[in-house]
Scaffold this motif. Sequence first.
Motif, mmCIF file in Angstrom:
data_model
loop_
_atom_site.group_PDB
_atom_site.id
_atom_site.type_symbol
_atom_site.label_atom_id
_atom_site.label_comp_id
_atom_site.label_asym_id
_atom_site.label_seq_id
_atom_site.Cartn_x
_atom_site.Cartn_y
_atom_site.Cartn_z
ATOM 1 N N ALA A 56 0.788 -1.111 0.225
ATOM 2 C CA ALA A 56 -0.072 -0.162 0.171
ATOM 3 C C ALA A 56 0.588 1.280 -0.250
ATOM 4 C CB ALA A 56 -0.794 -0.325 0.836
ATOM 5 N N LEU A 57 1.807 0.929 0.870
ATOM 6 C CA LEU A 57 2.762 2.857 0.949
ATOM 7 C C LEU A 57 3.561 2.586 -0.310
ATOM 8 C CD1 LEU A 57 4.322 1.705 4.391
ATOM 9 C CD2 LEU A 57 3.100 3.674 3.349
ATOM 10 N N LEU A 58 3.717 1.253 -1.353
ATOM 11 C CA LEU A 58 4.772 1.607 -2.629
ATOM 12 C C LEU A 58 4.005 2.376 -3.808
ATOM 13 C CD1 LEU A 58 6.912 0.916 -4.078
ATOM 14 C CD2 LEU A 58 5.987 -1.921 -5.298
ATOM 15 N N VAL A 59 2.241 1.911 -3.556
ATOM 16 C CA VAL A 59 1.126 2.030 -4.575
ATOM 17 C C VAL A 59 1.090 3.820 -3.836
ATOM 18 C CG1 VAL A 59 -1.324 1.555 -5.054
ATOM 19 C CG2 VAL A 59 0.393 0.361 -5.062
ATOM 20 N N THR A 60 1.400 4.035 -3.134
ATOM 21 C CA THR A 60 0.711 5.225 -2.611
ATOM 22 C C THR A 60 2.111 6.771 -3.380
ATOM 23 O OG1 THR A 60 0.046 4.592 -0.200
ATOM 24 C CG2 THR A 60 -0.167 6.912 -0.557
ATOM 25 N N GLY A 61 3.352 5.602 -2.969
ATOM 26 C CA GLY A 61 4.468 6.250 -3.463
ATOM 27 C C GLY A 61 4.286 6.935 -4.809
ATOM 28 N N LEU A 62 3.602 5.355 -5.278
ATOM 29 C CA LEU A 62 3.562 5.310 -6.720
ATOM 30 C C LEU A 62 3.066 6.459 -6.727
ATOM 31 C CD1 LEU A 62 4.371 2.235 -8.066
ATOM 32 C CD2 LEU A 62 6.170 3.801 -7.761
ATOM 33 N N VAL A 63 1.547 7.580 -6.621
ATOM 34 C CA VAL A 63 1.113 7.971 -7.123
ATOM 35 C C VAL A 63 1.233 9.273 -6.514
ATOM 36 C CG1 VAL A 63 -1.703 8.003 -6.086
ATOM 37 C CG2 VAL A 63 -0.936 5.800 -6.800
ATOM 38 N N ALA A 64 2.237 9.625 -5.500
ATOM 39 C CA ALA A 64 2.479 10.761 -5.413
ATOM 40 C C ALA A 64 3.756 10.983 -5.994
ATOM 41 C CB ALA A 64 2.264 10.725 -3.642
ATOM 42 N N ALA A 65 4.839 10.055 -6.736
ATOM 43 C CA ALA A 65 5.325 10.528 -7.166
ATOM 44 C C ALA A 65 5.357 11.946 -7.973
ATOM 45 C CB ALA A 65 6.184 9.709 -8.279
ATOM 46 N N PRO A 66 4.442 12.005 -8.974
ATOM 47 C CA PRO A 66 4.328 13.119 -9.762
ATOM 48 C C PRO A 66 5.099 14.839 -8.587
ATOM 49 C CG PRO A 66 3.200 11.563 -10.850
ATOM 50 C CD PRO A 66 3.466 10.789 -9.303
ATOM 51 N N LEU A 67 4.540 14.543 -7.306
ATOM 52 C CA LEU A 67 4.220 16.003 -7.001
ATOM 53 C C LEU A 67 5.915 16.320 -6.709
ATOM 54 C CD1 LEU A 67 1.579 15.458 -4.080
ATOM 55 C CD2 LEU A 67 1.571 16.360 -5.989
ATOM 56 N N LEU A 68 6.834 15.023 -6.961
ATOM 57 C CA LEU A 68 7.903 15.394 -6.461
ATOM 58 C C LEU A 68 9.313 15.385 -7.427
ATOM 59 C CD1 LEU A 68 8.090 13.065 -3.117
ATOM 60 C CD2 LEU A 68 7.961 15.386 -3.403
ATOM 61 N N SER A 69 8.425 15.487 -8.609
ATOM 62 C CA SER A 69 9.694 14.982 -9.696
ATOM 63 C C SER A 69 9.302 15.632 -11.016
ATOM 64 C CB SER A 69 10.013 13.259 -9.921
ATOM 65 O OG SER A 69 9.071 12.443 -10.510
ATOM 66 N N GLY A 70 10.185 15.795 -11.852
ATOM 67 C CA GLY A 70 10.495 16.810 -13.051
ATOM 68 C C GLY A 70 10.044 15.652 -14.253
ATOM 69 N N ALA A 71 9.483 15.934 -14.823
ATOM 70 C CA ALA A 71 9.221 15.728 -16.422
ATOM 71 C C ALA A 71 10.199 14.433 -17.100
ATOM 72 C CB ALA A 71 9.071 16.743 -17.562
ATOM 73 N N TYR A 72 11.404 15.108 -17.061
ATOM 74 C CA TYR A 72 12.410 14.263 -17.638
ATOM 75 C C TYR A 72 12.539 12.875 -16.838
ATOM 76 C CZ TYR A 72 17.067 11.626 -18.495
ATOM 77 O OH TYR A 72 17.523 10.528 -18.944
ATOM 78 N N VAL A 73 12.291 12.838 -14.876
ATOM 79 C CA VAL A 73 12.500 11.458 -14.064
ATOM 80 C C VAL A 73 10.959 11.017 -15.033
ATOM 81 C CG1 VAL A 73 11.742 10.490 -12.253
ATOM 82 C CG2 VAL A 73 13.363 12.768 -12.347
ATOM 83 N N LEU A 74 9.380 12.190 -14.877
ATOM 84 C CA LEU A 74 8.434 10.691 -15.284
ATOM 85 C C LEU A 74 7.789 10.302 -17.059
ATOM 86 C CD1 LEU A 74 5.826 13.823 -13.936
ATOM 87 C CD2 LEU A 74 6.099 11.127 -12.510
ATOM 88 N N GLY A 75 8.905 10.409 -17.346
ATOM 89 C CA GLY A 75 9.365 9.615 -18.495
ATOM 90 C C GLY A 75 10.011 9.118 -18.755
ATOM 91 N N VAL A 76 10.937 8.911 -18.263
ATOM 92 C CA VAL A 76 12.101 7.504 -17.965
ATOM 93 C C VAL A 76 11.069 6.423 -16.788
ATOM 94 C CG1 VAL A 76 14.314 6.782 -16.619
ATOM 95 C CG2 VAL A 76 14.161 8.733 -17.894
ATOM 96 N N ALA A 77 10.269 7.070 -15.542
ATOM 97 C CA ALA A 77 9.237 6.122 -15.217
ATOM 98 C C ALA A 77 8.569 5.414 -16.136
ATOM 99 C CB ALA A 77 8.597 6.483 -14.305
ATOM 100 N N ALA A 78 7.655 6.407 -17.019
ATOM 101 C CA ALA A 78 6.528 5.941 -18.014
ATOM 102 C C ALA A 78 7.253 5.029 -18.669
ATOM 103 C CB ALA A 78 6.590 7.073 -18.771
ATOM 104 N N GLN A 79 8.358 5.276 -19.254
ATOM 105 C CA GLN A 79 9.177 3.727 -20.510
ATOM 106 C C GLN A 79 9.546 2.783 -19.525
ATOM 107 O OE1 GLN A 79 12.399 5.841 -22.544
ATOM 108 N NE2 GLN A 79 11.822 4.319 -24.304
ATOM 109 N N GLY A 80 9.582 3.171 -18.182
ATOM 110 C CA GLY A 80 10.135 1.621 -17.460
ATOM 111 C C GLY A 80 9.150 0.857 -17.515
#
Lengths: 299, 349
Positions: free
Chosen positions: B28-52
């Motif tokens: 549950a913590l992991l999923v919450t973290g993944l949902v909250a991640a975009p609040l803390l990271s920039g577009a590049y990291v989100l792009g890499v994450a989506a590709q991941g």
Amino acid sequence: MIKLAQIIIDGGLVGLVYGLVAISFVVIYRAAKIVNIAQGEVLVIGALLFWTFTLGAAKAGWHVPFVAGVALTLLGCVVFGLILERFVFRPLIGQSSFAIFMASIALLVMLRGIAQLIWTAETRPFPQVLPSGALDIGPFLVSTRLLIGGIFTVALAIALHFFFTRSRRGLRLAAVAEDHNTALSLGVSVRSAIAVAWILGTVVATCGAVVLLSGRVVSLDVAGIGLKALPVALLGGLESVRGAPLAGVLVGIGEALAMAYLDPFTNGVASNVLPFAVMIGVLLIRPQGLFGWKRIERL
Amino acid sequence: MLPTGIYFQTYASEARVLKTARSRVAVALLVTGLVAAPLLSGAYVLGVAAQGFITLIAVLGLHVTVGMAGQINIAQSAFVGVGAFAAAKLAGYGLPFWVVIPLAALITGSVSVLFALPAARVKGFYLALTTLAAQVLFPIVILGLPTEWLGGIVGMPVEPLVIAGLPIASPRAFYYFTLVLVVIMTCAAFNLHRSGFGRALKAVRDNDVAAQVMGIDVLRTKIAAFFVGSLFAGVAGACTAWFLQFVTIESFTLFASIWYLGMLIVGGAQSPIGAILGVLFITVFQEGLHEIGTEILRNSHEAGGMIFAATNVALGASILLVLIFEPRGLAHRWAVLTETIQLWPFPHR
């Protein structure tokens, strides 16, 4: 009619080159039970070693006599084979065939990367070893390079066949190709078999590179020949050295005919698809190939 | 191994994927973290994450074919490509995404069945060779088809994804889209292990002759293994099409297939956790190498090729190291680690 015969002659000679590369697959399988997907990369490394010790050395100001260049290339092949045996395949003896197959896939990316890091991706001329030009035989035109290569391929296949079936050392390799653990329990050294396999495989692949590239250019893309020779090796039978040239001729002629008569209607697809269609056909109809061993399984 | 005091009274609770309250909290913590991640990271990291995430879907499919059923597949990237081209074509007809994704997956699955048919006659690496044929034939066929069908050498542009009137074009929106899909596919992969079909796959992997004796239809199971693995590839392909907004054969090479396999092997082929760890490890590793490489080779005009070569060498080396020293992959190390934490402070071994 003459055009058809010319197509068949050309296709057959090109097919013998595929056969030569297929032999380099077969010797590795026949001596160590390893299907080496990375054979095309091995061929490129052999070719680049040969370039280094001939044209490359001359370019750097070192004048290496041609014979010494050949000897150094052979030495390079032996060292390369020993390194692969010691650091990659010796630790994997006794592992499943899945692991060994995966290792050869890993080698494919690794060797490609290493070749690019050492030699860069540039295209270079390959030394003129075999005479260029063509012979007129009756109404037909035959490429001298491919003719010499073809004769060499057939002679090599016969010699290797006798080595694998008549000599004591060759028969030991056959035991390793049958099963690593059984061979070990009978006192056959799997290590030395794998070393011999890789040295033979590298040397034969380098010969293939010489026939294929003599007087032309070498680049990393040449490795594609490996994937073309794999269906040939499979059609001939992975355990059969003699089958490889024959299968090569069959595939080569088929490809040449497809190129001449089918490609105009199929946008150039037919000749490229043919080797792999043959491969899937072989696997469906006669998985052991024309002359391979039929394996029987028990529970 | 579970800590003392945790026991099950029903088979259903024994068979759960998340057996303890602690593991449920962790997920549950992991999923919450993944949902909250975009609040803390920039577009590049989100792009890499989506590709991941997209890569993870493809590797989970490979986990079904290779890890569970033991059938080597070196054409996963071609199958992803089939899914991408199918999705691009279908989306071009104006179909909504909830039709496109399942259809693309089914088309990819059907194509993979064609190449799994030789399973009737051969096994082991011979079957891997037919998938190699699939990988080599993929670009040849796409190039050979008329350009109006699939774009040929140029490729096909893809309209940005629109869900319920909202365009999914920004990195953040696309991150959430792939996150939902990856959660669904990961649940599917974990649950496959508890199903009868999953057990049949593992029986075929461990000994197909014995599996046949036990009444498993080996041929059907092998073909189904390819089919299911390619369903995942099809979903990944559809996402790739919308992610790149352009599909060409350049994106789906033999090398990409080897990268997928490498991720699976490094992570550990036999559990979905292995797929997750492998994708995570290799993606972070690759990004790191890329950063360092760009830093070192800033002035060289051949930098791109050299970095690609270096990452290839690193990938090949890590596959070999894992095969030789830890054939069970990172997943085994992970299992050892979690067990140590669970049993702390009273390890009874």
